[in-house]
Design an enzyme around this catalytic site. Structure first.
Site, PDB file in Angstrom:
ATOM      1  N   ASP A 326       0.857  -1.177   0.000  1.00 32.40           N
ATOM      2  CA  ASP A 326       0.000   0.000   0.000  1.00 32.40           C
ATOM      3  C   ASP A 326       0.890   1.223   0.000  1.00 32.40           C
ATOM      4  OD1 ASP A 326      -2.408  -1.213   0.086  1.00 32.40           O
ATOM      5  OD2 ASP A 326      -2.550  -1.226   2.270  1.00 32.40           O
ATOM      6  N   ASP A 614      -4.702  -3.234   5.209  1.00 29.17           N
ATOM      7  CA  ASP A 614      -5.063  -2.754   6.539  1.00 29.17           C
ATOM      8  C   ASP A 614      -6.573  -2.763   6.775  1.00 29.17           C
ATOM      9  OD1 ASP A 614      -5.587  -0.751   4.769  1.00 29.17           O
ATOM     10  OD2 ASP A 614      -4.174   0.683   5.603  1.00 29.17           O
ATOM     11  N   ASP A 618      -9.558  -6.046   3.078  1.00 26.78           N
ATOM     12  CA  ASP A 618      -8.273  -6.531   2.568  1.00 26.78           C
ATOM     13  C   ASP A 618      -8.024  -7.992   2.916  1.00 26.78           C
ATOM     14  OD1 ASP A 618      -7.502  -4.269   1.268  1.00 26.78           O
ATOM     15  OD2 ASP A 618      -6.521  -3.386   3.011  1.00 26.78           O
TER      16      ASP A 618
HETATM   17  P1  ATP Z   1      -3.443   3.154   0.268  1.00 28.34           P
HETATM   18  O1  ATP Z   1      -2.359   3.768  -0.545  1.00 28.34           O
HETATM   19  O2  ATP Z   1      -2.924   2.581   1.521  1.00 28.34           O
HETATM   20  O3  ATP Z   1      -4.359   2.281  -0.498  1.00 28.34           O
HETATM   21  P2  ATP Z   1      -5.348   5.255   0.240  1.00 28.34           P
HETATM   22  O4  ATP Z   1      -5.761   6.126   1.344  1.00 28.34           O
HETATM   23  O5  ATP Z   1      -4.870   5.880  -0.995  1.00 28.34           O
HETATM   24  O6  ATP Z   1      -4.275   4.331   0.863  1.00 28.34           O
HETATM   25  P3  ATP Z   1      -7.899   4.158   0.519  1.00 28.34           P
HETATM   26  O7  ATP Z   1      -7.830   4.295   1.974  1.00 28.34           O
HETATM   27  O8  ATP Z   1      -8.544   2.990  -0.108  1.00 28.34           O
HETATM   28  O9  ATP Z   1      -6.474   4.244  -0.103  1.00 28.34           O
HETATM   29  O10 ATP Z   1      -8.562   5.474  -0.041  1.00 28.34           O
HETATM   30  C1  ATP Z   1      -8.875   5.603  -1.382  1.00 28.34           C
HETATM   31  C2  ATP Z   1      -9.358   6.984  -1.695  1.00 28.34           C
HETATM   32  O11 ATP Z   1     -10.527   7.243  -0.920  1.00 28.34           O
HETATM   33  C3  ATP Z   1      -8.396   8.072  -1.306  1.00 28.34           C
HETATM   34  O12 ATP Z   1      -7.498   8.362  -2.330  1.00 28.34           O
HETATM   35  C4  ATP Z   1      -9.319   9.229  -1.034  1.00 28.34           C
HETATM   36  O13 ATP Z   1      -9.658   9.877  -2.215  1.00 28.34           O
HETATM   37  C5  ATP Z   1     -10.546   8.577  -0.476  1.00 28.34           C
HETATM   38  N1  ATP Z   1     -10.534   8.595   0.996  1.00 28.34           N
HETATM   39  C6  ATP Z   1      -9.572   8.143   1.803  1.00 28.34           C
HETATM   40  N2  ATP Z   1      -9.903   8.310   3.096  1.00 28.34           N
HETATM   41  C7  ATP Z   1     -11.120   8.883   3.101  1.00 28.34           C
HETATM   42  C8  ATP Z   1     -12.009   9.289   4.139  1.00 28.34           C
HETATM   43  N3  ATP Z   1     -11.730   9.138   5.416  1.00 28.34           N
HETATM   44  N4  ATP Z   1     -13.188   9.848   3.774  1.00 28.34           N
HETATM   45  C9  ATP Z   1     -13.488   9.978   2.472  1.00 28.34           C
HETATM   46  N5  ATP Z   1     -12.700   9.610   1.477  1.00 28.34           N
HETATM   47  C10 ATP Z   1     -11.516   9.071   1.763  1.00 28.34           C
END
Ligand code: ATP
Length: 892
Positions: A326, A614, A618
């Site tokens: 990730d 996480d 997943d």
């Molecule tokens: P990783 O790289 O670990 O996958 P990430 O944060 O990019 O982390 P996700 O957590 O799946 O991956 O989030 C995907 C997308 O969802 C993010 O790029 C963001 O646009 C949106 N997002 C993340 N956190 C939130 C939140 N708390 N509320 C709303 N949208 C969110």
């Protein structure tokens, strides 16, 4: 019963104020009264039981039988020695087993689930074992319910209760459900949450009504304590190998006995010799050595922040050639800060001044307000809890004088649709202006998809295609600078709407762009993984451009053609995807089910894949991966449950370090096993040849047992904890199908065994010659000549094995290249073994018992000289191997 009492009655009975929770002082009192919140563990075996279980072995019976025989015929010294060997063997077994068990136990402690509680008016995360009745607990998706809880609030709360009810479909929970009857099955008590069940969706809060054994699972705890078969594949292979070689050894022993019998040798002598040889030669210790080396290895790994939950993972780690990681938190620091925000059509830099100041204009205020209301995190100057993305938003609010508490008081939240990484959106419904307002935040592309209007200068206007494109273009500009973009939108409604109606027809306000700096140390780890034949892959829910910008910085990818989005994956069939996958390094905008596809495709190409995760969703990809890796800090309990390994620091670098450790552990096991086999073979060769050619037997049964004990245990275990080879990450990953005896390991064991065996015979011959006899006359040699010659053979057998262990530390590097004194334990084992050997033949009563005699100095020189030969021979073989490797450009 808690479920049919009213909420007030419950709170009164447990004496707790919902908004503040218990005070720490009260918690202490209750802890005394109720004890820790954990289930009683299965009774552990006592030391005595462990000891006796060591004796429960066919070989030990044979030895005990031998002890009885020697007793009957009056060879008391022999019986004492045999019994002492049995005793020592069992004691060593107990120590090993206890040590391995302790290591595993300590690891289990490290992985105990944690819970969010409210105490003294503050929300904190504590170990679930520290929960007491009356504690106010906050439940969110991905967490195990830490105790039996009566719910006081719930929002779309769903809990999977299969641990209790066997029903794997999550059941919805409602804090306000009332019951009047008494006889309601556990699965229907929907205003309660039960220990060990899993929150799969939504949020809730409740009061702990029962902990530890006073819970529903507590009452059925017995069934949860089942022991599982936890032999690793390598242990199993060792077990099988041990059995095969054991049968072989047994066959040879029996053959030897028959030959001896036909030659008319003394039957009792032959019987005892056969028994001792069988005991010495049957490699029954192999699985035990593997177990102890693995256990010590995982303890070492836990110190570098990698907790291995399943022992087989250690072996697999050594073969990993793809690390899928990730982005957020693992490759980056997960310390987000909002740098800019965008409102149609302007980008505003966020003032990084510490003190708070008013928002620039009304539109900015709307944007910040929506973001704050739509967040669950908390943050003040000193502390913060929750998702770092949201913390950044709360900090943005604080900076502009809009605190979460104040906004929540003005616009109370009445409902919500939680974030999930498939939708990449989250929404809340708050009271506003006598009606309600939906606030939705999430990936900007998805926000634009569900919006039909836009806020421009305080006015709501239709969202045109052109506007959409403008906003997307601006967000891509931000992404190209490695910034993470999060959009926000809202809509007003007169009536309270439900979840399904929330994310439709919204009005976009704008987006924020936040920085999440890469972890500095990761770049080096990626480079060293690359050198070790391991490809690093970035997987993220974030935007493709943000992902690629960071991937470039870290050296994962060179350009955007190596990136693919989840949508692009969906366009391909599984076969097409698998064919192409080796060309890609970055997968962006993926959801958890894409992760499964990615793992499968990489595996299809013959790769050994590790995958991090996480979130709640997943778990499938972690299970599919060869090594599922969960995050210790941000990971949910579900992901930790499904993983093979947990990173306590959430850091990519730790994965690479764990792979290195895994490779070293495997190599060490191999060294220990090959060493043990050479020693056993040496003993067989010496005795078998003597019997075959009608020589006197060069070693007495007690001597064989002694050598077996001194050399088999300490040096083998010391080899098992050999310090890692610094060059281990310059080699390609091990092919998991590769045989244990590949790459010359088998021939090394055979050459070592033949040498040790023939040198033992040579020493015997020299001893005989010194006293005027010879091998071929040895059958008739007088007893004192035999005692003398046997002493020579005995010392050579023992010390040559001890010295030989030194050369086993590395397959190709010389003993000086690896650092002669680097393995302190091995050096100590060799010194201790040699001193014991010296003591045994020099201390009169021991010498008598073992039927040996003190050697003069020149004989010591001879036996040492002979004992060094197997080591020297192996070192010479290594010189040729190094030359060969150099010629073929292979790493040493
Ligand atoms: P990783 O790289 O670990 O996958 P990430 O944060 O990019 O982390 P996700 O957590 O799946 O991956 O989030 C995907 C997308 O969802 C993010 O790029 C963001 O646009 C949106 N997002 C993340 N956190 C939130 C939140 N708390 N509320 C709303 N949208 C969110």
């Amino acid at each position: 019963m808690w479920f049919n009492q009213s909420q007030d009655e419950v709170l009164k009975e447990l004496d707790v104020d919902l908004s503040r929770g218990l005070s720490e002082a009260e918690v202490e009192k209750r802890k005394e009264k109720y004890g820790e919140n954990k289930l009683q563990e299965a009774k552990k075996k006592t030391l005595i039981q462990l000891f006796f279980s060591q004796l429960n072995d066919a070989l030990i019976y044979v030895l005990l039988g031998a002890a009885v025989v020697t007793l009957i015929v009056g060879e008391y010294a022999d019986s004492v020695i045999i019994l002492a060997v049995v005793f020592l063997n069992a004691t060593i077994g107990v120590v090993q087993e206890a040590k391995a068990e302790k290591a595993i136990e300590a690891l289990n402690k490290l992985t105990t689930p944690r819970s969010l509680v409210r105490r003294d008016g503050e929300t904190k995360e504590i170990n679930s074992t520290q929960i007491v009745p009356g504690d106010v607990v906050i439940l969110d998706a991905g967490r195990y319910v830490p105790a039996d809880i009566r719910l006081t609030t719930s929002s779309n709360l769903q809990i999977e209760e299969s641990a209790l009810t066997g029903e794997s479909v999550p059941s919805s929970k409602f804090y306000d459900k009332e019951f009047t009857e008494e006889n309601i099955p556990v699965g229907d008590r929907t205003n309660m949450a039960f220990m060990s069940t899993l929150v799969t969706y939504g949020r809730g809060e409740g009061v702990v009504v029962g902990t530890g054994m006073e819970t529903i699972v507590g009452s059925i705890a017995k069934s949860l304590n089942e022991e599982t078969d936890d032999m690793t594949p390598l242990q199993k292979r060792m077990d099988e190998l041990g059995k095969t070689l054991g049968k072989l050894a047994l066959g040879i022993t029996i053959l030897m006995f028959i030959i001896g019998f036909l030659q008319g040798r003394d039957l009792l002598d032959m019987l005892l010799t056969s028994i001792s040889l069988a005991v010495a030669a049957i490699p029954e210790g192999l699985p035990a050595i593997v177990a102890i080396v693995l256990a010590l290895g995982v303890t070492r790994m836990s110190k570098i922040n990698a907790i291995v939950k399943k022992l087989p993972a250690v072996e697999t780690l050594g073969s990993v050639n793809i690390i899928c990681s990730d982005k957020t938190g693992t490759l980056t620091q997960n310390k987000m800060t909002v740098l800019k925000y965008y409102i149609y059509d302007e980008l505003v830099d966020v003032d990084i001044r510490e003190e708070s100041h008013e928002a620039k204009d009304e539109a900015s205020e709307e944007l910040i307000k929506s973001f704050v209301l739509c967040s669950d995190a908390t943050a003040n100057k000193t502390e913060s809890t929750g998702d770092p993305t949201e913390i950044a938003l709360i900090v943005l609010g604080n900076k502009h004088g809009m605190t979460k508490e104040e906004l929540n008081r003005l616009y109370p939240r009445v409902d919500e649709k939680p974030f999930d990484s498939d939708r990449k959106l989250m929404s809340t419904l708050n009271e506003e202006n006598g009606g309600y307002r939906v606030h939705t935040k999430g990936a900007i592309d998805n926000i634009l998809k569900i919006s039909s209007s836009i806020l421009v200068n305080g006015e709501v206007k239709p969202l045109t295609e052109e506007m959409r494109k403008t906003i997307l273009d601006r967000s891509i500009e931000m992404s190209n600078e490695a910034l993470r973009v999060l959009g926000v939108a809202y809509k007003d409604t007169k009536v309270k709407i439900d979840e399904d109606e929330m994310e439709k027809d919204l009005t976009v306000i704008g987006f924020v762009a936040m920085i999440d700096p890469p972890r500095l140390e990761v770049k080096d780890s990626i480079a060293s993984a690359h050198m070790a034949g391991i490809t690093s892959i970035m997987i993220t829910g974030d935007h493709k451009n943000t992902a690629v910008a960071i991937a470039k910085e870290l050296g994962i990818a060179d350009d955007i053609t190596q990136a693919m989005t989840g949508a692009e994956i969906d366009e391909l069939t599984d076969e097409e995807f698998a064919e192409k996958i080796n060309n890609y390094r970055v997968f962006a905008r993926v959801s958890p089910d894409h992760k499964v596809k990615i793992v499968k495709a990489f595996k299809k190409q013959g790769n050994i894949v590790s995958m991090t995760g996480d979130g709640v969703n997943d778990a499938p990809s972690l299970k599919h991966a060869d090594i599922g890796v969960a995050m210790g800090i941000t990971g949910t309990d579900v992901s930790k449950g499904a993983a093979d390994m947990i990173l306590t620091d959430d850091n990519f670098t730790t994965i690479v370090a764990a792979i290195e450790e895994g490779r070293n552990i495997y190599n060490n096991i191999k060294k220990a096993v090959i060493f043990l086999l050479s020693c056993n073979l040496g003993e067989i060769v010496a005795i078998f040849v003597s019997v075959l050619f009608s020589f006197a037997i060069p070693l007495l049964p007690t001597q064989i047992l002694w050598v077996n004990l001194v050399t088999d245990t300490l040096p083998a275990i010391s080899l098992g904890v050999d310090p890692g080879d610094p060059d281990v990450m310059k080699k390609e990953p091990r092919d998991p199908k590769e045989s244990f005896f590949a790459r010359g390991a088998g021939s090394r064991a055979i050459i070592g065994g033949l040498l040790i065996g023939s040198l033992t015979l040579l020493a015997f011959a020299i001893g005989l010659a010194e006293r005027g006899s010879s091998l071929f006359e040895s059958a008739d040699a007088p007893e004192d000549v035999l005692i003398y010659a046997r002493t020579m053979a005995f010392v050579v057998l023992a010390t040559s094995q001890l010295f030989y262990s030194l050369t086993m530390r590395n397959e190709t590097k010389s003993i000086f290249q690896v650092g002669f004194f680097k393995n302190k334990y091995l050096i100590l084992s060799i010194i201790a073994g040699t001193l014991l050997q010296f003591g045994l033949i020099s201390i009169p009563f021991l010498a008598d018992a073992f039927k040996v005699i003190a050697l003069p100095l020149n004989d010591w020189l001879i036996v040492f000289g002979l004992s060094l030969l197997p080591l020297i021979a192996n070192e010479i073989i290594k010189v040729f191997m190094r030359a060969y490797r150099k010629k073929n450009n292979l790493p040493l």
